[in-house]
Structure formats: structure tokens, C-alpha cells
Design an enzyme around this catalytic site. Sequence first.
Site, PDB file in Angstrom:
ATOM      1  N   CYS A  67      40.576  39.361  49.897  1.00  0.00           N
ATOM      2  CA  CYS A  67      41.387  40.429  49.315  1.00  0.00           C
ATOM      3  C   CYS A  67      42.034  39.947  48.009  1.00  0.00           C
ATOM      4  O   CYS A  67      41.357  39.745  47.024  1.00  0.00           O
ATOM      5  CB  CYS A  67      42.406  40.940  50.324  1.00  0.00           C
ATOM      6  SG  CYS A  67      43.109  42.541  49.873  1.00  0.00           S
TER       7      CYS A  67
ATOM      8  N   HIS B 206      39.037  42.288  54.918  1.00  0.00           N
ATOM      9  CA  HIS B 206      39.730  41.268  55.710  1.00  0.00           C
ATOM     10  C   HIS B 206      38.886  40.885  56.929  1.00  0.00           C
ATOM     11  O   HIS B 206      38.945  41.546  57.968  1.00  0.00           O
ATOM     12  CB  HIS B 206      41.093  41.792  56.172  1.00  0.00           C
ATOM     13  CG  HIS B 206      42.102  41.879  55.087  1.00  0.00           C
ATOM     14  ND1 HIS B 206      42.975  40.853  54.782  1.00  0.00           N
ATOM     15  CD2 HIS B 206      42.370  42.873  54.195  1.00  0.00           C
ATOM     16  CE1 HIS B 206      43.751  41.210  53.773  1.00  0.00           C
ATOM     17  NE2 HIS B 206      43.406  42.441  53.399  1.00  0.00           N
TER      18      HIS B 206
ATOM     19  N   GLU C 299      39.406  38.550  58.952  1.00  0.00           N
ATOM     20  CA  GLU C 299      40.233  37.969  60.008  1.00  0.00           C
ATOM     21  C   GLU C 299      40.736  38.997  61.010  1.00  0.00           C
ATOM     22  O   GLU C 299      41.143  38.616  62.117  1.00  0.00           O
ATOM     23  CB  GLU C 299      41.428  37.215  59.404  1.00  0.00           C
ATOM     24  CG  GLU C 299      42.491  38.084  58.765  1.00  0.00           C
ATOM     25  CD  GLU C 299      42.225  38.413  57.302  1.00  0.00           C
ATOM     26  OE1 GLU C 299      43.190  38.763  56.604  1.00  0.00           O
ATOM     27  OE2 GLU C 299      41.059  38.333  56.876  1.00  0.00           O
TER      28      GLU C 299
END
Length: 507
Positions: A79, A167, A169
Site C-alpha cells: 500500500c 493488503h 496481510e
Amino acid sequence: MQQKIIILDFGSQTTQLIGRRVRELDTFCEILPYNKFPENDPDVIGVILSGSPYSVYDEQAFKIDLDKIRGRYPVLGICYGAQFMSYTLGGKVEPAGTREYGRANLASFEKENPLFRGFDEHSQVWMSHGDTITALPEHFRVIASTDKVVNAAYQADGEQLWGVQFHPEVFHSVQGTLLLKNFVVDICGSRQDWSAASFVDTTVEALKAQLGDDRVILGLSGGVDSSVAAVLLNKAIGKNLTCIFVDHGMLRKNEFKNVLHDYECLGLNVIGVDASAKFFKDLEGVTDPEQKRKIIGRDFVEVFDAEARKITDARWLAQGTIYPDRIESLNITGKTIKSHHNVGGLPEEMNLRLCEPLQWLFKDEVRRVGRQMGMPEHLITRHPFPGPGLAVRILGDITPEKVRILQDADDIFIQGLRDWGLYDQVWQAGVILLPIKSVGVMGDERTYERAVALRAVTSTDAMTADWAHLPYDFMAKVSNDIINHVKGVNRVCYDISSKPPSTIEWE
């Protein structure tokens, strides 16, 4: 050599999730402020740049010298990290027409690129940004796009330099863990040798070398973290460990007695100290949550100081501080999120050095270490409990009567979760005593008594949490039991807030 991935934190709310995902790949990682890269650490095998609340062109935006990492290590920007690298190296980043937030699907991606190896067609990813990369630097190429984001991922030609606008994660990026595995294992070359067993072995040896024949005092809280720390230290130094369990008067109902019994069964040398009168006196009239934590932390240290003076050869104070405690206590902007009673150092006059054997572990890793050492399951699966205890679940000032009310209500709730087989499905649960009274009717008489809120969340690491969807029948029974059996309560509410934006505890 302990291989490690360095995660440079630019202030994202999900930076710790990146760390968790890397650890799940049996790879050690360290989260550091964006400007604290360890330039001479030979164990570093790769670098991840996190997201950020800032835009790359903001005056206050966090910036680093990319030359310190570019060409030396594989780098993955996530990001803001991706936008920063592109912007700094000659690309263009501009505000998106509308904030790109939520689920998206990869319309195309470079299948042979090592970052996307094994990805499915139209894999779902999670976007959360207000800016977008509109032009890449020279010699950079697009390796993934969505319908709305052309430069969803890129790589620098001839370099181990990648950036993704989404993202990986977060849970909603379905193959995000695969992307991180491709980076950490295949690109950076992790041996994946970080495990509970290896942690126990290396930490016990490190503790023996660090502590030698010194006497150590361990502050026990009754929770998972300090209990695992105690057993770990006991394996390393045995009789040289003295554990002290302080009752600050705000533990759960009967917890002081029950926990002392558990520790005796573990073969630990434990001293129990009832210091509740001191804590209640010092907290009298205090309503500010941060001030409560500071007073409890201060008193905790003072009680330990008094006990330490009785053990004249003590040299160390051990604590069950874990990694999220240290990261969460002070973010990179310097603003305190919340104080942890076991973080922040000791006064010089205490004459004890600090030992924190779990300081690199996340909560679920602590539990794996406890199981590895053969600890009883009821200690391992115990819900997290705040160091300040019920003090941060009583909104407003603290009194013994409020603690009594909350202990009784909390005991009914927690025992109910156990009786209904729900305890292990919940990450953390408790009752909050609200600073309000409400009108009720009990026994045909009007009442004006206190309200409590039940809090139960599901999570894997406490970095994010969702409210637990407990059965209505269970909730009805618990509510009735609390109102019928806890003198002073006539209303029960249920907290259905998630983290973020709320926190698990109310204070």
C-alpha cells in the site's frame, strides 16, 4: 544465525498483522519504526514496507532513504510502501477519484512472477487506500491489475523490488498468505526454522547465559504470558527463580487463591502478596483510564521493590511482556495508545535489571510455547486478562463495592461460557461496569441500580477482533442470572463493537 524479516512500520493499523503472517510462515520478523532500520544486522534476509495513514506527498509523510535497502535485500512495499517506492523513484501517485476500499479481484497478473506463483485466476484482494499509482518509474513494470486499479502490483526490472497496492496481510485477501510465503520463503530464502520448539531451546540457553547464577524475581499475574514466562525461566534457572503474585484487589473472583494453587502444582516457588488496600487507597477518586494504569503500574513496582529487598541477592525482575505490548504502547508518531503496566522500565532505585523472555512473541505463539513445555491446557487456553485487572473494566472511580459487583457478574458470565462449552470459542470475555444507573422493576418495586455490559470477542492475535455471536438462549440465561444474583445490577447489555474501530477493553 537467526534469519529475520524486517518490517518497517509507517503507521499502518495492520502492520502487526504483517508480522503475524510472517511468523505463521515459521520465520522470525521484527517490526521497527520506519526510520530505525538496522543497517549492520547480518541476519536480515528481506524487508517489508508497511502501509501508512499519510499520503506520500504530505509534508508530515514518513520517508526513508531507499538506498539503504534497495539492492541489498529483497523489498516488498505494501500500500503506502508501494506508493512511496514508486513516487520516490520517479513514478506518479495521485488521489483516487473515490477511496478504493474493500474487496477487489485481480483481473490479470504475471503468472510466472515469483510473487504470484500459484495464484488462482481472479484472486480476491483487499484494497484500503485513498491514493493510487498512476504512473510507474522507468524500468518498472505492472505485474497485476484489477478492474479499477491498473498498477495493483509492480516489480522493478532486474531488481528484487516489488510493490502491491492491496493488503495481503488481511483475511479478505484470500491468497495473501501465499503471496507473503512467495516473498519470505521463495524470494528471501527463509529456512522456516522459527518454531515453538526452537524458541524454547534457544531461549533457555540464552537465559542461562544471561542470568548465570543470579537470583531472579518474576512478577506473576495469573495470565498465560507470565505463567509461560515462569515455566520457561524455571527450566533455565530452577531454584534461582522466585515468583511473586500480587493481589491488587481487582482480580477475578477467588482468583488469588486459585492461581496460587495452580502455580504450586507447576512446582514454582511463589510468594503471594495481598496489597489490595494500598491499590484501593491510591486509586481513590481517580477516573482517567490512563491515570489508573499509571498508578497501578507504579504501585506494582513499589510492591515488588518491597519484596525484592527481602531477597537480598536478587538481581533481575522478569515479566511476561509480549511483543504486542511493546509495539502498542508507543506508536511511531510518539502518541501513546495505552500504557501497559509491565512496559516502560523500572526506576533506578529498584536495583533490578529487567528480563523479558517472551518479548518477541505474539499471544498465540506464547500458547504454543506453553504447550511445547507441557503446561496444563486450562492455563494455556485461559483468556487474556488486563494487567490492571478489573480497574479498566470499571468506568469511573474504583471502590471495593464496585469491584465486588463486577467480580460477581464476571464470575457468572465466565462460568456460563464454560458450562455451555463456549469458553474456548471466545478469545477474550469479561463484564464492564458502566458509570450509569437505570430504572428497573424487581419484586414489584422500582429499582435504580447499575448497568453492566458483557464483552466477548473472537480473534487470533488481538490485533483485530470481532464480537462473538453467542447464542440468544445463553445470553438470556446469563442476563437473568446476573440480575437475579448480583446485588446492585438491574440491567445487562452486550457490546457488539469490533476492533478496529473499538478496542477489546473499554479503557
